[in-house]
Structures are given as structure tokens and as C-alpha cells.
Design an enzyme around this catalytic site. Structure first.
Site, short mmCIF file in Angstrom:
data_model
loop_
_atom_site.label_atom_id
_atom_site.label_comp_id
_atom_site.label_asym_id
_atom_site.label_seq_id
_atom_site.Cartn_x
_atom_site.Cartn_y
_atom_site.Cartn_z
N PRO A 60 0.85 -1.20 0.00
CA PRO A 60 0.00 0.00 0.00
C PRO A 60 0.88 1.25 0.00
O PRO A 60 1.92 1.29 0.68
CB PRO A 60 -0.77 -0.12 1.32
CG PRO A 60 -0.71 -1.57 1.69
CD PRO A 60 0.61 -2.06 1.17
N ALA A 61 0.48 2.26 -0.76
CA ALA A 61 1.29 3.48 -0.84
C ALA A 61 1.25 4.24 0.50
O ALA A 61 2.25 4.82 0.90
CB ALA A 61 0.78 4.37 -1.97
N GLY B 49 0.53 4.36 4.65
CA GLY B 49 0.43 3.54 5.86
C GLY B 49 0.50 4.41 7.10
O GLY B 49 0.70 5.63 7.02
N TYR C 171 11.40 1.62 18.34
CA TYR C 171 10.28 2.44 18.83
C TYR C 171 9.69 1.90 20.13
O TYR C 171 8.87 2.56 20.77
CB TYR C 171 9.16 2.56 17.78
CG TYR C 171 9.56 3.17 16.46
CD1 TYR C 171 10.76 3.87 16.33
CD2 TYR C 171 8.76 3.06 15.34
CE1 TYR C 171 11.14 4.42 15.10
CE2 TYR C 171 9.13 3.61 14.12
CZ TYR C 171 10.32 4.27 14.01
OH TYR C 171 10.67 4.81 12.79
N LYS D 219 11.86 -2.49 11.43
CA LYS D 219 13.27 -2.18 11.14
C LYS D 219 14.17 -2.76 12.22
O LYS D 219 13.80 -2.74 13.41
CB LYS D 219 13.48 -0.65 11.09
CG LYS D 219 12.40 0.08 10.32
CD LYS D 219 12.62 1.57 10.25
CE LYS D 219 11.36 2.27 9.77
NZ LYS D 219 10.38 2.56 10.83
N ASP E 45 3.94 0.86 9.75
CA ASP E 45 5.41 0.95 9.82
C ASP E 45 5.84 1.11 11.27
O ASP E 45 5.51 2.11 11.91
CB ASP E 45 5.91 2.17 9.03
CG ASP E 45 7.41 2.35 9.21
OD1 ASP E 45 8.17 1.57 8.60
OD2 ASP E 45 7.84 3.25 9.98
N HIS F 120 17.50 -0.08 9.83
CA HIS F 120 16.99 1.23 10.22
C HIS F 120 17.92 2.39 9.83
O HIS F 120 17.48 3.49 9.51
CB HIS F 120 16.76 1.24 11.74
CG HIS F 120 15.78 2.26 12.22
ND1 HIS F 120 14.92 2.02 13.25
CD2 HIS F 120 15.52 3.53 11.82
CE1 HIS F 120 14.17 3.09 13.47
NE2 HIS F 120 14.52 4.02 12.61
N GLY G 131 2.49 5.41 10.52
CA GLY G 131 3.75 5.37 11.25
C GLY G 131 3.48 5.41 12.75
O GLY G 131 2.45 5.95 13.18
#
Ligand code: NDP
Length: 295
Positions: free
Chosen positions: A17-18, A20, A52, A77, A47, A110, A22
Site C-alpha cells: 500500500p502506498a 500507511g 520504537y 526495522k 510501519d 533502520h 507510522g
């Protein structure tokens, strides 16, 4: 629900999908709800990143939403502290375990680690192995400069499907994007609405930009929506972050208007060439290393 994102085809044929969601800086106790609202809104790409420290909550949100796994595109990542062949293979287990999935759709390095590029290359070779074993559907990098990419392309076999880099109207990295296009690497924009020009306390925020606001006025859209539409029309993936349901919906309500060529050119002209995030060459294990807990 405001529709579905168009799909972009990655260089190995996998559709992504273009647009998303975050989740950088999404507090763990707000992350599951943010993911759940995004999925209810029609988002299918999330993402996240080991660094995180909210991937467990991303997994909770995904499970609560109850959408079939095959309809989702989950990307994460590997943090620099887990670079090296075996360490990166194990980083997959940690991330997949926290997210509660057996397979990832996209796994990225990352950051480049310029002072230990040998470790960066070994980490990438581990991604190649995970790809060959079917544990990830696509692999890529993030924050790689043209120099880092050139070295990677020479020393490894699989061309990255994605380089996730800072791109918003004030920092566009057009030379790097051209290199991506030459090699079939998809540009994925982080801080796509220029969050980094705002949450770092900057003086010039994309959200207040008069050009973006005026273009938005002409379409009945916000500056954020104009920026996201600009990414779509220029062929990039974009992963705007919010924990607020109204903004999560706003950032996905971008599929019903079209910027004109003049409007795109006016946004292209806003580039200042000034990066908001850290210089990728400044990333070292000493300054940015941190232990990523087990699943
Ligand atoms: P964004 O450009 O997505 O902006 C996010 C910020 O803008 C937040 O402060 C958010 O606050 C606010 N915001 C969101 N929507 C709107 C809106 N419609 N109007 C006004 N304000 C809004 O910046 P990020 O830096 O978060 O980048 C997005 C994602 O990219 C990250 O979450 C992460 O997944 C990825 N990323 C990757 C990096 C990397 O090194 N690879 C580095 C940085 C980001 P609120 O939540 O309060 O709505």
C-alpha cells in the site's frame, strides 16, 4: 472509512500500500488504539521499528482489528545494535515475536552504520537469508545516502525494495530519489507531512506553510492532505504518524482529489535542502546503540 490506498509494486513483484500508519513516538499505551483506528479507517500498512519500543502494542492493535493477516502489510526495522549476520537473524525473531506474526512483509535496516559498514553489510546479508527462507516478503534499508547505497549494491545480491528516507516539502532529497528510480528502489517518505519540522520545535513548520495552505484551500483539504497527495502523485509511499483518530482519518482522506502539475511544481519548489533528522553519517553504536529486548 475513506477507501483504500493505491498499491505500489516493489521490485520483486510484491504489492505494498502506498499510504500507511507510522508509529514513531506513539506512546505504548496509545499505540494499539492508533493501529486499530487506522485499520478500521482502511489503512493496511503499518510501519514500526524495534527501536520504537511499541511493537508489542502494534501487534495488540492488529489482533484487535481482526483483519486477515494476508490483507495487512507489516513492516519493521532492525536497530543498529542488532547488526551482524547472526544478531540480525535473531532480531527478526525478536520483532516477529513481539508483533505476534511469523512473517513480515518488509524488513529494513533502520540506519547505515558508516563506521562499521562491515556489520551493516552482514546485517543486510541476514535480511537476504530471511528473504530466501520466506520469513520476510521484501527487504530494504532506511536512511541510506547515495554513497551507502552504492556500496551496498556492489557488495550484496538483492537490490533493496525500499529506502525509507526523510522526504517532505522542505527536504526532498531529489538526487537520492533519482538514484532509487535508476535501481528500481521504492522511496518511502518518513516525516511525510513534515512532523519533524514541528515536533522538534522548528521555526518553519510545514503545517503553517502558506503555499500548502493555499493549495489545500483550492481543494477543500488541509496542508497535511496536500503533502500526502503530493507523495502519491510523485510515486512515493508515505507513512504519516498520528495517535489521534481524527487525524488518522484526515491523513487517509486523500484519494478523491488531484493536484495539478502547477501545484506539484509549487510544492517541489519549497525544498530548502535542510535535513530535519540526524545526518546518517553521524550514527555510531557509541552514540545511538541501545539494547533491544527479547520478545
Ligand atoms: P509525520 O510527518 O508523520 O508527522 C507526525 C506529527 O504530526 C506528529 O507530531 C502528529 O501528532 C502530527 N500530525 C499527524 N497528522 C497531522 C495532521 N493531519 N495535521 C497536523 N498534525 C498532524 O512525522 P514522523 O516523523 O512521525 O514520520 C512518520 C513515520 O515515519 C514515523 O511514525 C515512523 O514510522 C517513520 N519514521 C522513520 C524514521 C527512520 O529513521 N526510518 C524517522 C522518523 C520517522 P499527533 O500524533 O499528536 O497527531
Amino acid at each position: 472509512m475513506t477507501g483504500h490506498s493505491p498499491l505500489l509494486t516493489l521490485n520483486n513483484g510484491i504489492p505494498m500500500p502506498a499510504v500507511g500508519l507510522g508509529v514513531f513516538q506513539s506512546p505504548p499505551d496509545h499505540t494499539a488504539t492508533a493501529v486499530e483506528s487506522a485499520l478500521a479507517e482502511g489503512y493496511r500498512l503499518i510501519d514500526t521499528a524495534a527501536a520504537y519500543a511499541n511493537d508489542r502494542q502494534v501487534g495488540d492493535g492488529i489482533r484487535r482489528a481482526g483483519i486477515p493477516r494476508d490483507d495487512l502489510f507489516i513492516e519493521t526495522k532492525v536497530w543498529i545494535s542488532d547488526y551482524g549476520y547472526n544478531a540480525t537473524l535473531h532480531a527478526f525473531d525478536k520483532s516477529a515475536g513481539k508483533l505476534g506474526v511469523d512473517r513480515l512483509d518488509l524488513l529494513l535496516l533502520h540506519q547505515p552504520l558508516p563506521s562499521r559498514f562491515d556489520l551493516t553489510l552482514d546485517a543486510y546479508r541476514a535480511l537476504e537469508k530471511l528473504l530466501a527462507d520466506g520469513k520476510v516478503r521484501a527487504i530494504g534499508v532506511s536512511n541510506f545516502t547515495p554513497e551507502h547505497l552504492q556500496r551496498l549494491l556492489v557488495e550484496t545480491s538483492v537490490v533493496p525494495a525500499v529506502n525509507q528516507i526523510e522526504v517532505h516539502p522542505y527536504f526532498q532529497q531529489t538526487t537520492l530519489q533519482r538514484l532509487h528510480a535508476e535501481h528500481g528502489i521504492r522511496t518511502q517518505a518518513w516525516s511525510p507531512i513534515g512532523g519533524i519540522t514541528s515536533y522538534r520545535g522548528g521555526e518553519k513548520r510545514t503545517f503553517d506553510d502558506s503555499t500548502l495552505l493555499e493549495i489545500g484551500r483550492q481543494h477543500g483539504k488541509s496542508a497535511a492532505q496536500v503533502m500526502l497527495r503530493w507523495h502519491l502523485q510523485e510515486g512515493r509511499s508515505a507513512i504519516p504518524k498520528s495517535t489521534k483518530p481524527a487525524r488518522i482519518a484526515e491523513n487517509f482522506d486523500i484519494f478523491d482529489f488531484e493536484l495539478s502539475a502547477d501545484q506539484i511544481a509549487a510544492i517541489d519548489a519549497l525544498d530548502t535542502g535542510v535535513r530535519g533528522g540526524p545526518d546518517p553519517d553521524s550514527i555510531t553504536l557509541e552514540t545511538y546503540g541501545r539494547e533491544i529486548p527479547e520478545a
